[in-house]
Design an enzyme around this catalytic site. Sequence first.
Site, mmCIF file in Angstrom:
data_model
loop_
_atom_site.group_PDB
_atom_site.id
_atom_site.type_symbol
_atom_site.label_atom_id
_atom_site.label_comp_id
_atom_site.label_asym_id
_atom_site.label_seq_id
_atom_site.Cartn_x
_atom_site.Cartn_y
_atom_site.Cartn_z
ATOM 1 N N GLU A 177 -2.467 -9.481 3.175
ATOM 2 C CA GLU A 177 -2.832 -10.010 4.422
ATOM 3 C C GLU A 177 -4.263 -9.818 4.776
ATOM 4 O O GLU A 177 -4.971 -10.459 5.690
ATOM 5 C CB GLU A 177 -2.173 -9.007 5.509
ATOM 6 C CG GLU A 177 -2.829 -7.774 6.021
ATOM 7 C CD GLU A 177 -2.595 -6.617 4.936
ATOM 8 O OE1 GLU A 177 -3.630 -5.735 5.146
ATOM 9 O OE2 GLU A 177 -1.964 -6.728 3.814
ATOM 10 N N HIS A 198 -3.724 -5.192 -0.321
ATOM 11 C CA HIS A 198 -3.240 -5.900 0.914
ATOM 12 C C HIS A 198 -3.376 -7.382 0.805
ATOM 13 O O HIS A 198 -4.611 -8.025 1.063
ATOM 14 C CB HIS A 198 -4.336 -5.261 2.190
ATOM 15 C CG HIS A 198 -3.950 -3.753 2.397
ATOM 16 N ND1 HIS A 198 -3.147 -3.267 3.442
ATOM 17 C CD2 HIS A 198 -4.355 -2.730 1.822
ATOM 18 C CE1 HIS A 198 -3.136 -2.181 3.575
ATOM 19 N NE2 HIS A 198 -3.890 -1.477 2.245
ATOM 20 N N CYS A 243 0.926 -1.212 0.055
ATOM 21 C CA CYS A 243 0.157 0.099 -0.086
ATOM 22 C C CYS A 243 0.853 1.268 -0.044
ATOM 23 O O CYS A 243 1.734 1.538 -0.894
ATOM 24 C CB CYS A 243 -0.990 0.037 0.941
ATOM 25 S SG CYS A 243 -2.467 1.185 1.082
#
Length: 454
Positions: free
Chosen positions: A381, A379, A295
Amino acid sequence: MMFSRFFKAVPARAPAFSSPLPVYQARTMATVRNQRPVERATFTIRDGPIFHGKSFGARTTISGEAVFTTSLVGYPESLTDPSYRGQILVFTQPLIGNYGVPSTERDRHGLLKYFESPNLQAAGVVVADVAEQYSHWTAVQSLGEWCAREGVPAISGVDTRAIVTYLREQGSSLARITVGEEYDADQDEAFTDPEQIHLVRQVSTKAPFHVSAADPQCHVAVLDCGVKENILRSLVSRGASITVFPFDYPIHKVAHHFDGVFISNGPGDPTHCQDTTYHLRRLMETSQVPIFGICLGHQLLALAAGARTVKLKYGNRAHNIPALDLTTGRCHITSQNHGYAVDASTLPSDWKPYFVNLNDSSNEGMIHKSRPIFSTQFHPEAKGGPLDSSYLFDIYIDSVKKYKNSQLAFHPSRETIPSPLLVDLLPKERVDVAPTIGMQNVAAAAAAAAAATA
């Protein structure tokens, strides 16, 4: 025939705004408020429409950048994501709060299980309908109780379809939530522009802290620009002990003590972090250590490499955005939250695009052609969102271990595993990160900090 006439009479989208300041009355809410007194609230877009609704958060007035997310679930994770610092978050999902807000329970690594940071990060919350009666086994309070406790104003009973239509057509705009007051057109000075504030400084740890892996196999340095808890968990769960540094720490001076460097997500304009981009540029010039950015970390790495970033019209904030892996041709559904993007046409010759957004063709990642350095705009994650791209952490950790082994071959005495003394002395969580208490106070704090360093 009757039904055809009926459907022709229903517009397929929110109405266009014919006047500069139309007023939309609050709609009837679907949830029951148990006869509790409800206070009036107003959501005002600067030079745009006004929406009247009902307050369900803190009794305060704030302003910031109005953005929207189309995510259906994951509001506790979204609202605690430091990337939303300074922004008023509009949810397109009609009903928000139905599964409540979970506790601050921590996992075996000492990381928050259900939140992405210790505090609610968004400056304000806008929903069509809020559920006061919630049900979930992890819930300990309602969304309204949480917002009130965190000092964040929230408004419900407004036409979020009309709000999102305006933001899509006009772009992300400055806005304000006012509780218990009428809108005053002469109060434009009350609109705080978060783009003028160094938001990363607000959310980054003020001193290093350490998180140990259960079975440490490598040691990674993390630059905290507003790192999410699940990013740290994704590293630690793969055997990487991590030492987290402030965003502007001269990482190039200590990189030889680590097996890898990670650059986190965060809020705001990437060009504000000039010290960080300088340190990353020096790091790539002086070290072969593997680097991974996510990001804002992706944008900072691109700036350090010599590329440019651009501000998107209304950004990408959702859990279902398709991104194409240009190295394999496979499409991944990704979680995203960003208002800026890397201009892929400005990448230097030793870099190439890694992923591309299939909705708007914006850049979603880059990779070095000959070194273990890569980054993604989305992202991997998740939290919330799909785990399609979580394998990128495996790729990164594999490169970190390979680098560690190569260094040990040339320097057998090299030791990167943190000493027990380091583990004992360093804190185990973020240091001196202030909660969001309204953007006007954040702006005042930023001004005071700037004056103190002048």
